[in-house]
Design a protein around this motif. Structure first.
Motif, PDB file in Angstrom:
ATOM      1  N   TRP A  66      48.121  46.160  43.367  1.00  0.00           N
ATOM      2  CA  TRP A  66      47.217  46.805  42.434  1.00  0.00           C
ATOM      3  C   TRP A  66      47.891  46.857  41.066  1.00  0.00           C
ATOM      4  CZ3 TRP A  66      47.545  51.379  39.516  1.00  0.00           C
ATOM      5  CH2 TRP A  66      48.732  52.119  39.690  1.00  0.00           C
ATOM      6  N   GLY A  67      47.079  46.982  40.036  1.00  0.00           N
ATOM      7  CA  GLY A  67      47.644  47.097  38.700  1.00  0.00           C
ATOM      8  C   GLY A  67      46.578  47.402  37.669  1.00  0.00           C
ATOM      9  N   LEU A  68      46.972  48.081  36.623  1.00  0.00           N
ATOM     10  CA  LEU A  68      46.057  48.415  35.528  1.00  0.00           C
ATOM     11  C   LEU A  68      45.561  47.136  34.864  1.00  0.00           C
ATOM     12  CD1 LEU A  68      44.809  50.628  33.648  1.00  0.00           C
ATOM     13  CD2 LEU A  68      46.835  50.320  32.194  1.00  0.00           C
ATOM     14  N   ASN A  75      44.835  44.365  35.865  1.00  0.00           N
ATOM     15  CA  ASN A  75      45.497  43.147  36.329  1.00  0.00           C
ATOM     16  C   ASN A  75      44.486  42.295  37.097  1.00  0.00           C
ATOM     17  OD1 ASN A  75      47.103  41.141  37.470  1.00  0.00           O
ATOM     18  ND2 ASN A  75      48.841  42.525  37.760  1.00  0.00           N
ATOM     19  N   ARG A  76      44.063  41.191  36.497  1.00  0.00           N
ATOM     20  CA  ARG A  76      43.006  40.367  37.076  1.00  0.00           C
ATOM     21  C   ARG A  76      43.506  39.416  38.163  1.00  0.00           C
ATOM     22  NH1 ARG A  76      41.216  41.849  32.077  1.00  0.00           N
ATOM     23  NH2 ARG A  76      38.967  42.198  31.881  1.00  0.00           N
ATOM     24  N   GLU A  77      44.798  39.385  38.397  1.00  0.00           N
ATOM     25  CA  GLU A  77      45.332  38.597  39.512  1.00  0.00           C
ATOM     26  C   GLU A  77      45.536  39.458  40.754  1.00  0.00           C
ATOM     27  OE1 GLU A  77      46.346  35.263  40.140  1.00  0.00           O
ATOM     28  OE2 GLU A  77      44.994  34.860  38.466  1.00  0.00           O
ATOM     29  N   ALA A  78      45.408  40.769  40.609  1.00  0.00           N
ATOM     30  CA  ALA A  78      45.588  41.688  41.732  1.00  0.00           C
ATOM     31  C   ALA A  78      44.288  41.845  42.516  1.00  0.00           C
ATOM     32  CB  ALA A  78      46.052  43.048  41.226  1.00  0.00           C
ATOM     33  N   ALA A  79      44.406  41.994  43.830  1.00  0.00           N
ATOM     34  CA  ALA A  79      43.208  42.230  44.641  1.00  0.00           C
ATOM     35  C   ALA A  79      42.518  43.514  44.223  1.00  0.00           C
ATOM     36  CB  ALA A  79      43.587  42.291  46.119  1.00  0.00           C
ATOM     37  N   ILE A  80      43.314  44.483  43.739  1.00  0.00           N
ATOM     38  CA  ILE A  80      42.767  45.771  43.311  1.00  0.00           C
ATOM     39  C   ILE A  80      43.138  45.991  41.853  1.00  0.00           C
ATOM     40  CG2 ILE A  80      42.696  48.255  43.733  1.00  0.00           C
ATOM     41  CD1 ILE A  80      43.807  47.480  46.591  1.00  0.00           C
ATOM     42  N   ARG A  81      42.160  45.886  40.998  1.00  0.00           N
ATOM     43  CA  ARG A  81      42.343  46.111  39.565  1.00  0.00           C
ATOM     44  C   ARG A  81      41.959  47.551  39.244  1.00  0.00           C
ATOM     45  NH1 ARG A  81      37.969  43.856  35.278  1.00  0.00           N
ATOM     46  NH2 ARG A  81      38.832  44.721  33.337  1.00  0.00           N
ATOM     47  N   VAL A  85      52.479  42.430  35.991  1.00  0.00           N
ATOM     48  CA  VAL A  85      52.548  41.037  35.561  1.00  0.00           C
ATOM     49  C   VAL A  85      51.716  40.196  36.512  1.00  0.00           C
ATOM     50  CG1 VAL A  85      54.864  41.333  34.588  1.00  0.00           C
ATOM     51  CG2 VAL A  85      54.614  40.563  36.974  1.00  0.00           C
ATOM     52  N   ASN A  86      51.578  38.934  36.185  1.00  0.00           N
ATOM     53  CA  ASN A  86      50.942  37.994  37.100  1.00  0.00           C
ATOM     54  C   ASN A  86      51.828  37.881  38.342  1.00  0.00           C
ATOM     55  OD1 ASN A  86      49.954  35.786  38.525  1.00  0.00           O
ATOM     56  ND2 ASN A  86      49.662  34.513  36.718  1.00  0.00           N
ATOM     57  N   MET A 140      56.357  36.308  39.729  1.00  0.00           N
ATOM     58  CA  MET A 140      57.462  37.123  40.218  1.00  0.00           C
ATOM     59  C   MET A 140      58.358  36.312  41.148  1.00  0.00           C
ATOM     60  SD  MET A 140      55.220  40.560  41.106  1.00  0.00           S
ATOM     61  CE  MET A 140      56.614  41.527  41.705  1.00  0.00           C
ATOM     62  N   PRO A 141      59.674  36.421  41.045  1.00  0.00           N
ATOM     63  CA  PRO A 141      60.565  35.765  42.002  1.00  0.00           C
ATOM     64  C   PRO A 141      60.286  36.276  43.415  1.00  0.00           C
ATOM     65  CG  PRO A 141      61.783  36.591  40.110  1.00  0.00           C
ATOM     66  CD  PRO A 141      60.402  37.155  39.999  1.00  0.00           C
ATOM     67  N   GLN A 142      60.540  35.451  44.401  1.00  0.00           N
ATOM     68  CA  GLN A 142      60.259  35.803  45.784  1.00  0.00           C
ATOM     69  C   GLN A 142      60.939  37.109  46.174  1.00  0.00           C
ATOM     70  OE1 GLN A 142      58.123  34.552  47.869  1.00  0.00           O
ATOM     71  NE2 GLN A 142      58.713  35.940  49.538  1.00  0.00           N
ATOM     72  N   GLU A 143      62.170  37.289  45.751  1.00  0.00           N
ATOM     73  CA  GLU A 143      62.901  38.507  46.087  1.00  0.00           C
ATOM     74  C   GLU A 143      62.203  39.740  45.525  1.00  0.00           C
ATOM     75  OE1 GLU A 143      67.135  40.537  44.839  1.00  0.00           O
ATOM     76  OE2 GLU A 143      67.142  38.372  45.266  1.00  0.00           O
TER      77      GLU A 143
END
Length: 445
Positions: free
Chosen positions: A309-311, A313-319, A371-372, A376-379
């Motif tokens: 989720w994110g403010l 954030n259009r790449e998140a399932a929950i905006r 962020v998108n 993000m790095p896998q870790e």
């Protein structure tokens, strides 16, 4: 209320009533009666085979031991939601009932009512609004090359004005049908348009979502056009989402604002979002469950394919949309990963049910992703517990099959019926190309 609605629709003046039922496949099916038979439609109802619960988007039937050619249900029109479709036709949603008049376990409107009733018993009420993305096409046989060869400006004023007559007619028809239209624009993709409707209480919002799709198609037909709501009508284009916005109050106080959490979230608001996020994978079969839905859900496509989720954030399932001067309806959450192949009644039941479950269990909200997620790095994704939604149809099916929450929320009968549909679709299309699936499903919804 019924008498008021009869007056508003011009009781006695219409020639026929169409009553709709939406199955687990998300397809709107119907029965119609002459105007003189409306009272019977609303009392004893019209007959429907039990197989209506397991129709598939390609019109196949996923027969089960419980759902076969034997038996009869009744589609009972709810005249409190009666609306004009113009030209002497009125529409009403229907409840699915047994012969003795009791609700069928496969009635999606009753499933939503149960979740709403449970929420209200705990002091919660919700409002939902929909966004409808669709392709407005010249004819049923258009190809992807036909679509992309058209001059187009993403969100362009020229593209909008070239279609202003269609938008004007659609606006008038929405007003006539009582649809609370909020905005209209040309989307990113060639020939892709979008409209959104104002938030409303759950059952009315879901009913209006069904009505809105019908009105869009009727408006398009008047201009000799076809409409595709398919999540992926053309492989090379983005595809259509069906975003759902939800706001919740507890005893009249909004839970997604007025608090001390991130972006003024209350403790209940944090838990509600956590509930939606915790169940989004297992409920993907109901949010984006078509054979072509996973073709749309991919990173870097603004489809909400990342479980987070994110403010804004259009790449998140929950905006998350905060309460700001630019958000007149107040704070709300948007489920971005859903599409218009979903049954709106079950989708709203799942969103509200997941929210209440999160609150009831005091779930902790995972860190916000600002962020998108694909960058993000896998870790880091592992540390913040960011994953991708299932990328294949069968993965979605398996997650749903393992969901005890879905069985508790909607009933084992509904889950078994949906699994029967999904397994038949997998057998039918599992070995076919993505292009074949997109072609077959282009106008299913």
């Amino acid at each position: 209320m019924e008498k008021q609605m009869e007056s508003a629709c011009g009781a006695g003046a219409h020639e026929m009533m169409i009553g709709t039922f939406v199955g687990l496949d998300g397809v709107i099916r119907s029965k119609a009666v002459p105007g003189a038979r409306e009272a019977a439609f609303a009392s004893s109802g019209m007959g429907a085979s039990p197989t209506w619960a397991v129709f598939c988007p390609d019109n196949a039937i996923a027969f089960t031991d419980k759902l076969s050619v034997v038996g009869d249900w009744r589609l009972v029109a709810d005249r409190s939601m009666e609306r004009s479709l113009g030209e002497g036709i009125v529409w009403a949603p229907t409840d699915l009932r047994t012969q003795d008049g009791s609700p069928s376990p496969y009635c999606p409107r009753e499933a939503l009512r149960r979740v709403v009733h449970k929420a209200e018993g705990m002091g919660y009420s919700a409002l939902f609004g929909f966004e409808f993305e669709f392709y407005l096409l010249d004819n049923a046989g258009v190809t992807e090359q036909d679509v992309t060869s058209e001059q187009w400006g993403a969100y362009g004023a020229d593209s909008f004005l070239e279609r202003s007559e269609f938008f004007a007619r659609l606006q008038d028809m929405c007003a006539e049908s009582g649809i609370p239209l909020e905005q209209m624009h040309c989307e990113y993709d060639h020939c892709q348009l979008e409209i959104s409707t104002a938030p409303d209480e759950p059952l009315r919002a879901a009913d209006t979502a069904v009505l809105t799709k019908m009105v869009i198609k009727r408006a398009a037909h008047m201009f000799g056009k076809k409409v595709s709501f398919s999540p992926k009508p053309f492989l090379g284009l983005s595809g259509n989402g069906g975003h759902i916005h939800c706001s919740i109050t507890h005893e009249g106080e909004p839970i997604f604002s007025t608090g001390h959490g991130p972006h003024a979230l209350t403790k209940r608001g944090c838990s509600a979002i956590a509930g939606i996020e915790s169940h989004v994978v297992e409920l993907s079969a109901l949010y984006a469950g078509s054979p072509v839905s996973q073709l749309r859900l991919s990173p870097d496509s603004w489809s909400g394919a990342a479980v987070c989720w994110g403010l804004e954030n259009r790449e998140a399932a929950i905006r998350f949309c905060a309460a700001t001067p630019g958000n007149p309806h107040g704070a709300n959450v948007e489920l971005k990963c859903g599409d218009l192949s979903a049954n709106p009644y079950y989708a709203l039941a799942c969103i509200l049910g997941s929210s209440i479950d999160g609150i009831d269990r005091s779930m902790e909200l995972l860190p916000e992703i600002t962020v998108n997620p694909s960058t993000m790095p896998q870790e880091e994704r592992e540390r913040y517990r960011v994953s991708r939604l299932p990328s294949t149809y069968d993965e979605v099916t398996e997650a749903f099959a393992q969901s005890s929450f879905a069985k508790e929320l909607l009933g084992e009968d509904v889950v078994e019926a949906d699994l029967a549909i999904r397994r038949l679709m997998s057998r039918t299309y599992g070995s076919r190309s993505d292009q074949d699936c997109a072609d077959v499903m282009r106008y299913a919804w």
